[in-house]
Motif scaffolding. Structure first.
Motif, PDB file in Angstrom:
ATOM      1  N   ARG A   1       7.511  -8.794  -4.723  1.00  0.00           N
ATOM      2  CA  ARG A   1       8.634  -9.592  -5.241  1.00  0.00           C
ATOM      3  C   ARG A   1       9.937  -8.813  -5.175  1.00  0.00           C
ATOM      4  NH1 ARG A   1       4.899 -11.151  -9.433  1.00  0.00           N
ATOM      5  NH2 ARG A   1       5.893  -9.615 -10.817  1.00  0.00           N
ATOM      6  N   GLY A   2       9.860  -7.519  -5.535  1.00  0.00           N
ATOM      7  CA  GLY A   2      11.062  -6.694  -5.486  1.00  0.00           C
ATOM      8  C   GLY A   2      11.574  -6.502  -4.076  1.00  0.00           C
ATOM      9  N   ALA A   3      10.642  -6.358  -3.127  1.00  0.00           N
ATOM     10  CA  ALA A   3      11.039  -6.165  -1.730  1.00  0.00           C
ATOM     11  C   ALA A   3      11.780  -7.386  -1.196  1.00  0.00           C
ATOM     12  CB  ALA A   3       9.816  -5.874  -0.875  1.00  0.00           C
ATOM     13  N   ALA A   4      11.380  -8.574  -1.665  1.00  0.00           N
ATOM     14  CA  ALA A   4      12.036  -9.802  -1.206  1.00  0.00           C
ATOM     15  C   ALA A   4      13.504  -9.840  -1.613  1.00  0.00           C
ATOM     16  CB  ALA A   4      11.302 -11.018  -1.760  1.00  0.00           C
TER      17      ALA A   4
ATOM     18  N   ARG B   1       0.821  -1.211   0.000  1.00  0.00           N
ATOM     19  CA  ARG B   1       0.000   0.000   0.000  1.00  0.00           C
ATOM     20  C   ARG B   1       0.857   1.264   0.000  1.00  0.00           C
ATOM     21  NH1 ARG B   1      -4.854   2.213   3.849  1.00  0.00           N
ATOM     22  NH2 ARG B   1      -5.171   4.053   2.587  1.00  0.00           N
ATOM     23  N   MET B   2       1.922   1.268   0.794  1.00  0.00           N
ATOM     24  CA  MET B   2       2.746   2.470   0.830  1.00  0.00           C
ATOM     25  C   MET B   2       3.429   2.700  -0.514  1.00  0.00           C
ATOM     26  SD  MET B   2       5.641   3.663   3.571  1.00  0.00           S
ATOM     27  CE  MET B   2       6.429   5.271   3.396  1.00  0.00           C
ATOM     28  N   ALA B   3       3.880   1.642  -1.163  1.00  0.00           N
ATOM     29  CA  ALA B   3       4.487   1.797  -2.488  1.00  0.00           C
ATOM     30  C   ALA B   3       3.482   2.385  -3.470  1.00  0.00           C
ATOM     31  CB  ALA B   3       4.999   0.452  -2.989  1.00  0.00           C
ATOM     32  N   SER B   4       2.234   1.907  -3.399  1.00  0.00           N
ATOM     33  CA  SER B   4       1.192   2.432  -4.284  1.00  0.00           C
ATOM     34  C   SER B   4       0.881   3.891  -3.957  1.00  0.00           C
ATOM     35  CB  SER B   4      -0.072   1.583  -4.153  1.00  0.00           C
ATOM     36  OG  SER B   4      -1.105   2.103  -4.960  1.00  0.00           O
ATOM     37  N   ASP B   5       0.761   4.209  -2.687  1.00  0.00           N
ATOM     38  CA  ASP B   5       0.465   5.587  -2.286  1.00  0.00           C
ATOM     39  C   ASP B   5       1.575   6.545  -2.701  1.00  0.00           C
ATOM     40  OD1 ASP B   5      -1.862   4.626  -1.241  1.00  0.00           O
ATOM     41  OD2 ASP B   5      -1.312   4.891   0.861  1.00  0.00           O
ATOM     42  N   LEU B   6       2.822   6.103  -2.566  1.00  0.00           N
ATOM     43  CA  LEU B   6       3.952   6.930  -2.991  1.00  0.00           C
ATOM     44  C   LEU B   6       3.984   7.081  -4.509  1.00  0.00           C
ATOM     45  CD1 LEU B   6       6.860   5.635  -0.713  1.00  0.00           C
ATOM     46  CD2 LEU B   6       5.899   7.943  -0.700  1.00  0.00           C
ATOM     47  N   GLY B   7       3.616   6.013  -5.201  1.00  0.00           N
ATOM     48  CA  GLY B   7       3.747   6.012  -6.648  1.00  0.00           C
ATOM     49  C   GLY B   7       2.655   6.756  -7.377  1.00  0.00           C
ATOM     50  N   VAL B   8       1.400   6.613  -6.940  1.00  0.00           N
ATOM     51  CA  VAL B   8       0.290   7.233  -7.682  1.00  0.00           C
ATOM     52  C   VAL B   8      -0.681   7.978  -6.792  1.00  0.00           C
ATOM     53  CG1 VAL B   8       0.395   5.612  -9.596  1.00  0.00           C
ATOM     54  CG2 VAL B   8      -1.026   5.066  -7.629  1.00  0.00           C
ATOM     55  N   GLY B   9      -0.400   8.063  -5.493  1.00  0.00           N
ATOM     56  CA  GLY B   9      -1.266   8.811  -4.598  1.00  0.00           C
ATOM     57  C   GLY B   9      -2.255   7.935  -3.863  1.00  0.00           C
TER      58      GLY B   9
ATOM     59  N   ARG C   1      -1.280   8.972 -14.769  1.00  0.00           N
ATOM     60  CA  ARG C   1      -1.087   8.025 -13.671  1.00  0.00           C
ATOM     61  C   ARG C   1      -0.780   6.648 -14.251  1.00  0.00           C
ATOM     62  NH1 ARG C   1      -5.012   6.499 -10.368  1.00  0.00           N
ATOM     63  NH2 ARG C   1      -3.994   6.692  -8.352  1.00  0.00           N
ATOM     64  N   GLU C   2       0.177   5.964 -13.678  1.00  0.00           N
ATOM     65  CA  GLU C   2       0.490   4.592 -14.059  1.00  0.00           C
ATOM     66  C   GLU C   2       0.436   3.747 -12.795  1.00  0.00           C
ATOM     67  OE1 GLU C   2       4.022   1.996 -16.244  1.00  0.00           O
ATOM     68  OE2 GLU C   2       4.094   4.184 -16.220  1.00  0.00           O
ATOM     69  N   GLU C   3      -0.546   2.864 -12.712  1.00  0.00           N
ATOM     70  CA  GLU C   3      -0.795   2.120 -11.481  1.00  0.00           C
ATOM     71  C   GLU C   3       0.419   1.294 -11.065  1.00  0.00           C
ATOM     72  OE1 GLU C   3      -3.374   2.495  -9.580  1.00  0.00           O
ATOM     73  OE2 GLU C   3      -4.378   3.857 -10.967  1.00  0.00           O
TER      74      GLU C   3
ATOM     75  N   LEU D   1      11.745   1.579  -1.388  1.00  0.00           N
ATOM     76  CA  LEU D   1      10.470   2.301  -1.364  1.00  0.00           C
ATOM     77  C   LEU D   1      10.616   3.723  -1.888  1.00  0.00           C
ATOM     78  CD1 LEU D   1       8.518   1.215   1.828  1.00  0.00           C
ATOM     79  CD2 LEU D   1       7.709   1.201  -0.525  1.00  0.00           C
ATOM     80  N   ARG D   2      11.750   4.359  -1.635  1.00  0.00           N
ATOM     81  CA  ARG D   2      11.965   5.722  -2.149  1.00  0.00           C
ATOM     82  C   ARG D   2      11.883   5.754  -3.665  1.00  0.00           C
ATOM     83  NH1 ARG D   2      15.883   6.274   1.934  1.00  0.00           N
ATOM     84  NH2 ARG D   2      17.569   5.788   0.474  1.00  0.00           N
ATOM     85  N   ALA D   3      12.219   4.652  -4.302  1.00  0.00           N
ATOM     86  CA  ALA D   3      12.182   4.609  -5.765  1.00  0.00           C
ATOM     87  C   ALA D   3      10.751   4.719  -6.301  1.00  0.00           C
ATOM     88  CB  ALA D   3      12.832   3.326  -6.265  1.00  0.00           C
ATOM     89  N   TYR D   4       9.757   4.491  -5.440  1.00  0.00           N
ATOM     90  CA  TYR D   4       8.366   4.603  -5.884  1.00  0.00           C
ATOM     91  C   TYR D   4       7.842   6.027  -5.795  1.00  0.00           C
ATOM     92  CZ  TYR D   4       7.678  -0.395  -6.455  1.00  0.00           C
ATOM     93  OH  TYR D   4       7.753  -1.694  -6.912  1.00  0.00           O
ATOM     94  N   GLN D   5       8.450   6.877  -4.994  1.00  0.00           N
ATOM     95  CA  GLN D   5       7.985   8.251  -4.884  1.00  0.00           C
ATOM     96  C   GLN D   5       8.409   9.017  -6.130  1.00  0.00           C
ATOM     97  OE1 GLN D   5      10.176   9.626  -1.374  1.00  0.00           O
ATOM     98  NE2 GLN D   5      11.441  10.907  -2.677  1.00  0.00           N
ATOM     99  N   PRO D   6       7.801  10.153  -6.426  1.00  0.00           N
ATOM    100  CA  PRO D   6       8.205  10.936  -7.597  1.00  0.00           C
ATOM    101  C   PRO D   6       9.702  11.238  -7.580  1.00  0.00           C
ATOM    102  CG  PRO D   6       6.154  11.778  -6.722  1.00  0.00           C
ATOM    103  CD  PRO D   6       6.640  10.755  -5.736  1.00  0.00           C
ATOM    104  N   GLN D   7      10.357  10.958  -8.687  1.00  0.00           N
ATOM    105  CA  GLN D   7      11.803  11.154  -8.791  1.00  0.00           C
ATOM    106  C   GLN D   7      12.087  12.510  -9.429  1.00  0.00           C
ATOM    107  OE1 GLN D   7      13.946   8.544  -7.445  1.00  0.00           O
ATOM    108  NE2 GLN D   7      11.866   8.164  -6.676  1.00  0.00           N
ATOM    109  N   THR D   8      11.754  13.542  -8.698  1.00  0.00           N
ATOM    110  CA  THR D   8      11.925  14.897  -9.210  1.00  0.00           C
ATOM    111  C   THR D   8      12.208  15.848  -8.061  1.00  0.00           C
ATOM    112  OG1 THR D   8      10.702  16.781 -10.158  1.00  0.00           O
ATOM    113  CG2 THR D   8       9.391  15.012  -9.225  1.00  0.00           C
ATOM    114  N   PRO D   9      13.071  16.839  -8.275  1.00  0.00           N
ATOM    115  CA  PRO D   9      13.337  17.841  -7.227  1.00  0.00           C
ATOM    116  C   PRO D   9      12.092  18.611  -6.814  1.00  0.00           C
ATOM    117  CG  PRO D   9      14.995  17.982  -8.967  1.00  0.00           C
ATOM    118  CD  PRO D   9      13.924  17.051  -9.455  1.00  0.00           C
TER     119      PRO D   9
END
Length: 543
Positions: free
Chosen positions: A157-160, A124-132, A147-149, A169-177
């Motif tokens: 799988r990636g977390a494992a 859920r946190m990855a989704s919230d960071l990624g698309v709100g 938006r890209e779900e 998880l930071r990689a899911y947040q917007p990658q912009t200054p």
């Protein structure tokens, strides 16, 4: 609001505990085999569908438990979820409080509970960071950002495999200054709130340079707190009268007005006082709302693009990393809200026709025709029998306008200084029929709040924008653009390279220079989004 990854079904699954002392893999399998509760929503079933095959592929080997106790990754994950507020998210959405207590678990049933909750919280946190946290159109039907779900199966799988969960998880947040700066502003304002925030300035006469007023000392303190008045520039700190409104304070007030989208006149009147008196808690909420909007947006706007912030009444033409143009715009009225979306500008029109939308013709122009039968001729309108390709030109004098109720005709205004689209129209085809254009109503650009159109966006310097947009199109220098305008002939120019146009609605943002800006909620979109994210806890900002 997008339905939350459901804790209800998790609790339903966890009500019945496996036999005490059974291995955690057995306890985990028991819960997954029972599946979600019969009352589960589609989102709850989807969450279950992600975790069940993941654990089966691992033969029920837990991710967060080693032996009979939570492992170091579990403790790190709990800490990450507990820090979700740093991104304007709510740790309670991920069960952070309950998870902390579960770290002491040793029994298989409790460990299995921890295992599932951590996996759900991660997804859920990855989704919230990624698309709100919520889908844009749920908060406003005129929001169409990119938006890209987020794929929950890929997340788990990636977390494992991830060595550093925080970095993962930071990689899911917007990658912009742009996001990073806003996130830092949230931290700064929370620090101000922790220090006590600020008290409202009392009402009274408008404060102007040269005045002496007891409230000016409080104004100085506020502007020092906000960073708009430096200690070096505050003469009251070096023996000056704190109640006297001097030139240095006037500069600081103008900076505050600039950051709040107000007229920069150094006068602390009704609008400026309202901005000064918005409590810190409301500003924090505003920053959280706009972090959510940033998560709706794409990270990469393109190398060369146009960015319009409707709440700021501004347009920028950017060629990364430089801003080439920054100009005022007029946007849709509150009852003709300009939508939020992205498209590509492909051509522009010089000396355009204006095909009057039927609603405008019926509601606004028809009453004028009834009052003055020569209105159409005076304003260079051609009347057509209908909107078909074979429509015939009609003589307005042959129609009894006093009997007209509907408006089945098509109106087209010819090119000229009086044309409602002015001399230039910039086209980025979209199903909203929204575009940028010139306007004969130049005086509206002098107003601080500029929501006067029917939804399209009027630009303050159309020739400058045309020259910049056509800079990469051969043989179209500004001199040729101006000559084409003077000719009075309609001319369509196709851009050699399309220019992305991003129309946004941001009521809080941080510029590259670090200045934190707030804008009024002209379309009540903050209010709608706050209701979804905060419910009864939502505040209402001023300004």
């Amino acid at each position: 609001m997008r339905a939350r990854l459901a804790w209800l079904w998790v609790f339903a699954v966890l009500i019945s505990s496996p036999v005490l002392g059974a291995p955690i893999s057995d306890a985990l399998m028991d819960r997954l085999n029972r599946g979600p509760a019969s009352s589960a929503t589609a989102q709850e079933v989807e969450a279950y569908a992600v975790l069940s095959p993941f654990y089966k592929s691992r033969e029920m080997a837990p991710l967060w438990v080693t032996g009979q106790e939570p492992n170091a990754r579990a403790r790190q994950m709990v800490e990450i979820l507990a820090r979700a507020h740093l991104d304007g998210l709510d740790p309670a959405d991920y069960g952070a409080g309950e998870l902390g207590a579960l770290l002491a678990a040793t029994q298989p049933d409790r460990l299995a509970e921890l295992e599932l909750r951590l996996s759900l919280g991660l997804i859920r946190m990855a989704s919230d960071l990624g698309v709100g946290r919520t889908a844009p159109r749920v908060s406003d039907e005129k929001l169409y950002p990119y938006r890209e779900e987020v794929d929950g199966a890929e997340v788990i799988r990636g977390a494992a495999e991830a060595k550093d969960l925080a970095a993962y998880l930071r990689a899911y947040q917007p990658q912009t200054p742009r996001y990073d700066r806003l996130k830092q502003a949230l931290a700064d304002y929370r620090a101000l709130a922790k220090a006590g925030g600020w008290a409202p300035l009392p009402d009274g006469p408008t404060l102007k340079p040269g005045m002496t007023d007891a409230r000016i000392a409080q104004l100085r303190a506020r502007l020092r707190l906000w960073g708009d008045l430096s200690q070096d520039d505050d003469r009251a700190l070096s023996g000056g009268d704190p109640a006297f409104y001097d030139e240095a304070l006037a500069v600081a007030v103008k900076r505050t007005q600039y950051r709040h989208g107000l007229a920069q006149d150094a006068a602390v009147g009704k609008a400026t006082l309202a901005a000064l008196n918005v409590p810190v808690e409301a500003r924090i909420e505003q920053l959280v709302l706009n972090l959510e909007r940033r998560r709706w947006m794409r990270d990469d706007f393109g190398q060369r693009y146009i960015f319009v912030n409707l709440a700021d009444f501004k347009l920028k033409l950017v060629d990364e990393p430089k801003t080439l143009l920054d100009m005022r715009v007029v946007v849709g009225k509150p009852y003709h809200k300009t939508p939020v979306f992205s498209e590509e500008m492909t051509y522009l029109e010089i000396n355009p026709f204006w095909n009057v939308p039927p609603s405008i013709a019926r509601k606004e122009i028809l009453p004028k025709i009834k009052r003055d039968a020569s209105y159409l001729a005076k304003h260079n309108f051609t009347l057509f029998s209908d909107w078909s390709g074979g429509a015939k030109v009609l003589d307005p004098a042959t129609i009894d306008w006093t009997l007209a109720r509907n408006f089945p005709y098509k109106l087209r205004q010819g090119p000229g200084d009086g044309n409602s689209l002015g001399r230039l129209k910039f086209m980025f085809p979209n199903h909203f029929n929204v575009y940028l254009h010139d306007t004969p109503a130049k005086s509206l650009f002098e107003k601080a709040s500029r929501s006067f159109s029917h939804g399209c966006i009027r630009v303050h310097d159309p020739v400058g924008l045309a020259a910049a947009v056509l800079a990469l199109t051969p043989d179209w220098p500004q001199a040729r653009i101006e000559a084409a305008i003077e000719s009075g002939e309609r001319t369509v120019v196709t851009l050699a390279e399309p220019v992305p146009v991003h129309i946004s609605y941001l009521t809080a943002f941080v510029n590259k220079d670090g200045s934190i800006h707030f804008r009024g909620d002209i379309y009540q979109r903050d209010k709608q989004l706050a209701g979804l994210l905060f419910g009864s806890r939502a505040r209402q900002t001023a300004n």
